[in-house]
Design a protein around this motif. Sequence first.
Motif, PDB file in Angstrom:
ATOM      1  N   THR A  73     -30.535 -78.495  52.696  1.00  0.00           N
ATOM      2  CA  THR A  73     -31.826 -79.632  53.354  1.00  0.00           C
ATOM      3  C   THR A  73     -32.847 -79.209  54.290  1.00  0.00           C
ATOM      4  O   THR A  73     -33.828 -79.582  54.549  1.00  0.00           O
ATOM      5  CB  THR A  73     -30.977 -80.772  53.988  1.00  0.00           C
ATOM      6  OG1 THR A  73     -29.861 -81.227  52.939  1.00  0.00           O
ATOM      7  CG2 THR A  73     -31.903 -81.964  54.407  1.00  0.00           C
ATOM      8  N   GLN A  76     -35.892 -77.252  55.961  1.00  0.00           N
ATOM      9  CA  GLN A  76     -36.968 -77.127  55.214  1.00  0.00           C
ATOM     10  C   GLN A  76     -37.816 -76.238  56.441  1.00  0.00           C
ATOM     11  O   GLN A  76     -39.240 -76.204  56.291  1.00  0.00           O
ATOM     12  CB  GLN A  76     -37.804 -78.179  54.965  1.00  0.00           C
ATOM     13  CG  GLN A  76     -37.231 -79.292  53.953  1.00  0.00           C
ATOM     14  CD  GLN A  76     -36.861 -78.599  52.425  1.00  0.00           C
ATOM     15  OE1 GLN A  76     -37.567 -77.486  52.278  1.00  0.00           O
ATOM     16  NE2 GLN A  76     -36.168 -79.117  51.717  1.00  0.00           N
ATOM     17  N   GLY A  77     -37.180 -75.625  57.302  1.00  0.00           N
ATOM     18  CA  GLY A  77     -38.003 -74.823  58.033  1.00  0.00           C
ATOM     19  C   GLY A  77     -38.760 -75.335  58.929  1.00  0.00           C
ATOM     20  O   GLY A  77     -39.852 -74.741  59.574  1.00  0.00           O
ATOM     21  N   HIS A  78     -38.355 -76.464  59.606  1.00  0.00           N
ATOM     22  CA  HIS A  78     -39.247 -77.232  60.622  1.00  0.00           C
ATOM     23  C   HIS A  78     -39.052 -76.196  61.864  1.00  0.00           C
ATOM     24  O   HIS A  78     -39.925 -76.466  63.004  1.00  0.00           O
ATOM     25  CB  HIS A  78     -38.853 -78.611  60.932  1.00  0.00           C
ATOM     26  CG  HIS A  78     -39.340 -79.520  59.698  1.00  0.00           C
ATOM     27  ND1 HIS A  78     -40.292 -80.490  59.839  1.00  0.00           N
ATOM     28  CD2 HIS A  78     -38.613 -79.750  58.604  1.00  0.00           C
ATOM     29  CE1 HIS A  78     -40.409 -81.114  58.684  1.00  0.00           C
ATOM     30  NE2 HIS A  78     -39.232 -80.825  57.840  1.00  0.00           N
ATOM     31  N   ALA A  79     -37.764 -75.936  62.158  1.00  0.00           N
ATOM     32  CA  ALA A  79     -37.425 -75.125  63.225  1.00  0.00           C
ATOM     33  C   ALA A  79     -37.466 -75.807  64.459  1.00  0.00           C
ATOM     34  O   ALA A  79     -37.734 -75.130  65.651  1.00  0.00           O
ATOM     35  CB  ALA A  79     -38.314 -73.775  63.497  1.00  0.00           C
ATOM     36  N   TYR A 102     -35.990 -70.436  58.383  1.00  0.00           N
ATOM     37  CA  TYR A 102     -35.113 -71.522  57.965  1.00  0.00           C
ATOM     38  C   TYR A 102     -33.800 -71.093  58.810  1.00  0.00           C
ATOM     39  O   TYR A 102     -33.416 -69.910  58.822  1.00  0.00           O
ATOM     40  CB  TYR A 102     -35.187 -71.246  56.534  1.00  0.00           C
ATOM     41  CG  TYR A 102     -36.493 -71.992  55.809  1.00  0.00           C
ATOM     42  CD1 TYR A 102     -37.651 -71.316  56.005  1.00  0.00           C
ATOM     43  CD2 TYR A 102     -36.340 -73.149  54.941  1.00  0.00           C
ATOM     44  CE1 TYR A 102     -38.661 -71.698  55.373  1.00  0.00           C
ATOM     45  CE2 TYR A 102     -37.322 -73.599  54.591  1.00  0.00           C
ATOM     46  CZ  TYR A 102     -38.520 -73.061  54.308  1.00  0.00           C
ATOM     47  OH  TYR A 102     -39.701 -73.456  53.893  1.00  0.00           O
ATOM     48  N   PRO A 155     -35.905 -83.006  61.456  1.00  0.00           N
ATOM     49  CA  PRO A 155     -36.697 -84.073  61.002  1.00  0.00           C
ATOM     50  C   PRO A 155     -36.072 -84.539  59.573  1.00  0.00           C
ATOM     51  O   PRO A 155     -36.197 -85.544  58.878  1.00  0.00           O
ATOM     52  CB  PRO A 155     -38.091 -83.649  60.578  1.00  0.00           C
ATOM     53  CG  PRO A 155     -38.309 -82.453  61.636  1.00  0.00           C
ATOM     54  CD  PRO A 155     -36.780 -82.054  61.785  1.00  0.00           C
ATOM     55  N   GLU A 156     -35.412 -83.446  58.743  1.00  0.00           N
ATOM     56  CA  GLU A 156     -34.746 -83.624  57.653  1.00  0.00           C
ATOM     57  C   GLU A 156     -33.334 -84.110  57.680  1.00  0.00           C
ATOM     58  O   GLU A 156     -32.801 -84.463  56.604  1.00  0.00           O
ATOM     59  CB  GLU A 156     -34.772 -82.275  56.878  1.00  0.00           C
ATOM     60  CG  GLU A 156     -36.232 -81.334  56.803  1.00  0.00           C
ATOM     61  CD  GLU A 156     -37.092 -82.247  55.746  1.00  0.00           C
ATOM     62  OE1 GLU A 156     -36.751 -83.144  55.065  1.00  0.00           O
ATOM     63  OE2 GLU A 156     -38.256 -81.707  55.914  1.00  0.00           O
ATOM     64  N   ARG A 157     -32.749 -84.271  58.954  1.00  0.00           N
ATOM     65  CA  ARG A 157     -31.489 -84.546  59.039  1.00  0.00           C
ATOM     66  C   ARG A 157     -30.577 -83.409  58.326  1.00  0.00           C
ATOM     67  O   ARG A 157     -29.506 -83.970  57.835  1.00  0.00           O
ATOM     68  CB  ARG A 157     -31.181 -85.994  58.543  1.00  0.00           C
ATOM     69  CG  ARG A 157     -32.045 -87.040  58.776  1.00  0.00           C
ATOM     70  CD  ARG A 157     -31.835 -87.386  60.394  1.00  0.00           C
ATOM     71  NE  ARG A 157     -32.477 -88.658  60.623  1.00  0.00           N
ATOM     72  CZ  ARG A 157     -33.873 -88.859  60.985  1.00  0.00           C
ATOM     73  NH1 ARG A 157     -34.502 -87.761  61.208  1.00  0.00           N
ATOM     74  NH2 ARG A 157     -33.864 -89.929  61.414  1.00  0.00           N
ATOM     75  N   GLN A 214     -38.252 -85.492  49.951  1.00  0.00           N
ATOM     76  CA  GLN A 214     -37.504 -84.544  49.890  1.00  0.00           C
ATOM     77  C   GLN A 214     -36.984 -84.816  48.260  1.00  0.00           C
ATOM     78  O   GLN A 214     -36.201 -83.265  47.739  1.00  0.00           O
ATOM     79  CB  GLN A 214     -35.969 -84.917  50.503  1.00  0.00           C
ATOM     80  CG  GLN A 214     -36.276 -84.851  52.101  1.00  0.00           C
ATOM     81  CD  GLN A 214     -34.906 -85.139  52.918  1.00  0.00           C
ATOM     82  OE1 GLN A 214     -34.116 -86.065  52.361  1.00  0.00           O
ATOM     83  NE2 GLN A 214     -35.083 -84.520  54.116  1.00  0.00           N
ATOM     84  N   ARG A 223     -43.063 -79.217  53.442  1.00  0.00           N
ATOM     85  CA  ARG A 223     -43.370 -79.289  54.915  1.00  0.00           C
ATOM     86  C   ARG A 223     -44.049 -78.441  55.316  1.00  0.00           C
ATOM     87  O   ARG A 223     -44.342 -76.981  54.763  1.00  0.00           O
ATOM     88  CB  ARG A 223     -42.011 -78.859  55.587  1.00  0.00           C
ATOM     89  CG  ARG A 223     -42.223 -78.873  57.323  1.00  0.00           C
ATOM     90  CD  ARG A 223     -42.346 -77.569  57.954  1.00  0.00           C
ATOM     91  NE  ARG A 223     -41.641 -76.362  57.439  1.00  0.00           N
ATOM     92  CZ  ARG A 223     -42.022 -75.114  57.560  1.00  0.00           C
ATOM     93  NH1 ARG A 223     -42.969 -74.930  58.237  1.00  0.00           N
ATOM     94  NH2 ARG A 223     -41.115 -74.211  57.138  1.00  0.00           N
TER      95      ARG A 223
END
Lengths: 77, 405
Positions: A9, A11-14, A31, A55-57, B74, B354
């Motif tokens: 899940t 997505q590399g928001h970091a 990631y 943000p992706e939980r 997603q 993203r």
Amino acid sequence: MRIIVHHATCQGHARCWAQAPDIFKLDDEGYILPGDINVAEGDELLASRGAQACPERALEIDRTAAALESVFIQSRV
Amino acid sequence: MASNPVPDHVPPEMVRDFSLFTSAGMLPTPNGDPHAAVACVHAGPPIFYSPYNTRNGRGTWVITRTRDQRRVLQDAETFSSHRSIFASVLGENWPMIPLELDPPAHGIFRSLLNPLFSPKRVMVLEPVVRERAIALIDRIAASGTSCDVMKDFAFPFTVNIFLGFLGLSDDRLDIFVGWANDLLHGDDVKRPAAARMIVAFIDELAAMRRKEPVADFMTFVVQAEVEGRPLTDEEVRGTGVLLFVAGLDTVAAAIGFDLAYLARNPKDQDLLRSEPDRIGLAAEELLRAYPTVQMIRVATKNIDFEGAPIRKGDYVSCATMIANRDPAEFKCPNTIDLAREDNRHAAFGYGPHRCLGSHLARREIVIGLEEWLARIPGFRIKEGTAPITYGGHVFGIENLILDWS
């Protein structure tokens, strides 16, 4: 405390890494590294903030007894 | 402009007179606030059908809740990104890469490009970004007590960094800004003309870098391999065009909206100036309040989604500016609280797409604000001027004349 990492899940928001770079380690693409994270006792607040920032939980906080125990065992090894 | 007929499968009661292109506050508006204007959708249902919600007049479903947008974005298998937005301007059909690819091809190109835009890589770029911001702002401060932030700072700053990526000097900066402007906001003549110029420029740059490699983005792309083969010409072009389109407008718009907010809210401005450590968190709140992009997906199969009969081929809009004002996700979403915590906003989208440049964009915004506040004393909107804002596919601000006399 343990952080369950739902690696697929991420997505590399970091955002976790922005909160706590020593707890949440990233790969070369940015990631999160796979594998759940055992959090040391003093780091719990920072680790929960990092997990909540996703943000992706993708990061789940596990406060069950088993999680606490695994940290305890790890700290004794 | 005439709207397309509403498809038969859309229940009439689910159609609403709302569009990011035509609703009140979406056309260029002096002293407008397009983000506040779209927030009104939260008084209505979580999902509805907008008969005119793309540039070419197609209708889309509009997902208003953050939670539902996350679900759509997603799920790339059900909601595809393949639209050829750019190529279709030229009557062609090729994807911008990786933006308009679906998994698994998407992942292959993301993995290739991610290291170039990773948080660690951005840390290495930071000194150059800061140096550029300082040089521009020092020049503005030395030349008077007023400027147009967009023309004198936001665009030269962000475009310079983009040109640095491409290994190019600043001398064609105005031309590039002109192309981007025509592409995003031009009419049916200007848009294809700009698109053709951009494609020709990217093709030419790729050919140059093939002949004489240097240490820059296009050299990386023409030398890269995916699945054991070099990229095709179309893939090189799709990647280069995306960098061009994505890098030019959005960060500049964010800086414009942010400084416009601070100009109108002197208390917040003073606070950030006296306590610059707060700028990082404040920038996140400003990204939440003033995001710029609407994501559109194409349904790959029939699906009933939160009561909406989405059918294969339908467009589904996930507008970041709508998600970011969702009261179910953000407490008092229309209040800008620069100390807001737990701010999991949608400005860079959710899911596999993203924003690839998000880490660089964040640093550019934070550095831009830090250096601006450190060098420019208390500023306000210059009397007698009005920033012109607009909605549409990418929200923006045309001019921002600040005064600190």
